[in-house]
Enzyme design. Structure first.
Site, short mmCIF file in Angstrom:
data_model
loop_
_atom_site.label_atom_id
_atom_site.label_comp_id
_atom_site.label_asym_id
_atom_site.label_seq_id
_atom_site.Cartn_x
_atom_site.Cartn_y
_atom_site.Cartn_z
N CYS A 12 12.27 2.08 0.80
CA CYS A 12 11.88 1.75 -0.34
C CYS A 12 12.57 2.08 -1.61
CB CYS A 12 10.44 1.97 -0.42
SG CYS A 12 9.15 1.61 0.75
N ALA A 42 -2.69 -8.46 -10.90
CA ALA A 42 -3.17 -7.19 -10.97
C ALA A 42 -2.36 -5.95 -10.33
CB ALA A 42 -4.39 -7.37 -9.84
N ASP A 44 -1.51 -5.36 -7.59
CA ASP A 44 -2.17 -4.66 -6.35
C ASP A 44 -1.45 -4.93 -5.13
OD1 ASP A 44 -4.34 -3.51 -4.75
OD2 ASP A 44 -5.77 -4.52 -6.20
N GLY A 132 8.53 -15.12 13.81
CA GLY A 132 9.35 -14.63 12.71
C GLY A 132 10.47 -15.66 12.39
#
Lengths: 340, 196
Positions: A12, A42, A44, A132
């Site tokens: 990350c 948002a 979110d 995938g």
């Protein structure tokens, strides 16, 4: 061809900074219908689309380049990280699709190891792998597009904490610092192992526990670090008070922070918040920890105070490092976060 | 006086609220009174305040109601000064002080630990390992002073492996049990470590 050394930055920590991202997204033309309950406005964790009165789909995607040497471990971490957004919203995982980028010249055995690792975690989550897409690329990258479900009335947003709530964090911080120490060849085995175990750990278990309690907001702590995710949670209306001394930390993470083994992503997170938060009383090491990007970090949960101890005890049964780290107060001195 | 009602708030929230209040008034100084419903919270607030070099007084009002008063001096620099002084860790790896006659060594160490109780700011942490583990055990002649230090906010930890080795784990009389990792962490994070 070496696995990890091929990568410029993994996990990350490779996320585009929150400031930059807001800039890029500003000019994107928008279309949405009213069934899209949660969109990217948002900030979110995932998108939520209402299908019927009592069913909404949660859709989220996450992928990154390796942050560990072992391909199978990388696969497990990437999957745990991708599934996390569904858990943070109070949902259940249904199925997932693999996303793969892989160098043409790298041993294909490594690719198969990544996929096995990812599938292991999907199995643990009881989610189907539905297919995938894979392409050749200079660097290996792996992640998943995940679909989950939630009752629209039970969606847990990331920015709706209530004044008086208690904040619980379910995983130890310092993943970025430990990974940075590993890359620098100065990490001890204990902290490296603890960081890997933490990144592989599904947030499923903590999320299942929190459903039994009055949780008003939840987010998973990932690349933006605890503080940026916490400031998203605070929004405009409340102030989150956080005590760094209560934070669960990976072994030696504080020491690595003192040695400034911080990551570029940590610095991007700092630049995003620096002018909005008063850190004059916070030690430099704790500052690094608060901004440290967490690959596959834990859940930050805002729960009603009268049930906080029970909620924590339930979560600690399977995730013993979980801890109360602060509380939600009325908006104060125009700060979204106060570090005590 | 700034009053905080932390009744019914789970640990560590009372400590967090006390820290927040200290942060708010430290420019002007003043008194903070925080009400809590259990003794553990009292001890935790006292420890935190002592760590910052602040004086506290506590009072039990009822069975489940306690108040802790924290005095915050006006001068912030002074506050920081005391804070850095307080980050003292003393490590006891033996039950005597210095080389020579063991009886004399034991007497000297007892007197040293008594002197620690007389310091304006007590040490933050005392670590006991190897034969030092006997000092925190029943029968040790320093127990009263060690308990006094605990009351003043000093943390006391004894090496668990050492207690096991000497088979005295059951008779530990003060402080907590720690491991080598805990000892290493405390030492690594201390401003100043004194070793015996």
């Amino acid at each position: 061809m070496d696995f990890l050394s091929q990568c410029t930055s993994g996990g990350c920590g490779a996320k585009i900074g929150p400031n930059e991202l807001a800039g890029f997204l500003g000019g994107v033309p928008k279309f949405s219908d009213e069934k899209l309950l949660v969109d990217f406005n948002a900030s979110d964790d995932a998108a939520v689309y209402q299908v019927s009165e009592d069913l909404a789909l949660i859709s989220t995607v996450d992928f990154f380049s390796p942050m560990v040497e072992d391909p199978r471990t990388f696969g497990r971490i990437a999957a745990a990280n991708a599934l996390s957004d569904v858990y943070a919203m109070g949902g259940e995982v249904l199925f997932a699709l693999n996303l793969v980028c892989f160098p043409e010249k790298m041993a294909k055995q490594k690719l198969s190891e990544i996929l096995i690792g990812g599938a292991e975690k999907l199995k643990e989550a009881q989610a189907s792998l539905a297919g995938g897409h894979s392409i050749y690329d200079h660097e290996p990258k792996y992640g998943l597009a995940v679909t989950g479900q939630v009752d629209p009335k039970k969606i847990i947003h990331n920015n709706t904490p209530k004044v008086g709530d208690i904040l619980i964090l379910t995983k130890a911080l310092g993943v970025g610092l430990v990974q940075s120490a590993v890359r620098g060849g100065v990490a001890c085995k204990t902290s490296e192992k603890a960081a890997i175990a933490s990144m592989e750990r599904l947030n499923k278990y903590a999320a299942e526990k929190m459903r039994d309690f009055p949780v008003h907001a939840c987010t998973d702590v990932t690349g933006f670090g605890l503080l940026v995710h916490a400031s998203e949670m605070a929004g405009a209306d409340v102030t989150l008070v956080i005590d760094p001394e209560q934070l669960p930390l990976l072994p030696h993470a504080y020491h690595y922070a003192e040695e400034f083994l911080a990551t570029a992503a940590g610095q991007r997170n700092r630049q995003f918040l620096e002018t909005k938060i008063d850190l004059t009383n916070t030690t430099p090491a704790f500052q690094e920890i608060l901004f440290d990007p967490q690959t596959s970090g834990g859940l930050l949960i805002s729960v009603a105070a009268n049930k906080a101890v029970e909620c924590l005890a339930a979560i600690q049964k399977d995730d013993p490092v979980a801890a109360i780290i602060g509380e939600v107060c009325q908006k104060e001195s125009d700060q979204s976060i106060i570090i005590v | 006086m700034k009053k905080i009602n932390a009744l019914g708030k789970p640990c560590p929230i009372p400590v967090i609220e006390a820290k927040k209040a200290i942060r708010e008034i430290k420019n002007d100084g003043g008194l903070i009174e925080i009400t809590v419903d259990n003794e553990v919270s009292v001890k935790n607030i006292e420890k935190m305040a002592t760590g910052l070099g602040l004086k506290t007084t506590s009072q039990a009002l009822k069975n489940d109601e306690f108040t802790v008063e924290i005095v915050v001096p006006k001068n912030q620099d002074q506050l920081n000064q005391t804070a850095s002084d307080s980050e003292l860790v003393v490590a006891f790896g033996r039950k005597t002080m210095g080389d020579g006659d063991p009886d004399l060594g034991a007497m000297l160490l007892k007197s040293y630990i008594y002197s620690l109780t007389e310091l304006d700011t007590p040490p933050e942490h005392l670590l006991f390992f190897n034969s030092g583990a006997f000092l925190t055990n029943q029968g040790s002649n320093t127990l009263n002073d060690l308990k006094l230090l605990v009351d003043k906010g000093t943390q006391i930890s004894t090496c668990g492996a050492c207690l096991d080795f000497y088979q005295i784990k059951e008779t530990l009389a003060v402080g907590e049990i720690t491991n080598m990792y805990g000892i290493t962490e405390v030492m690594a994070q201390a401003k100043k470590v004194i070793n015996f």
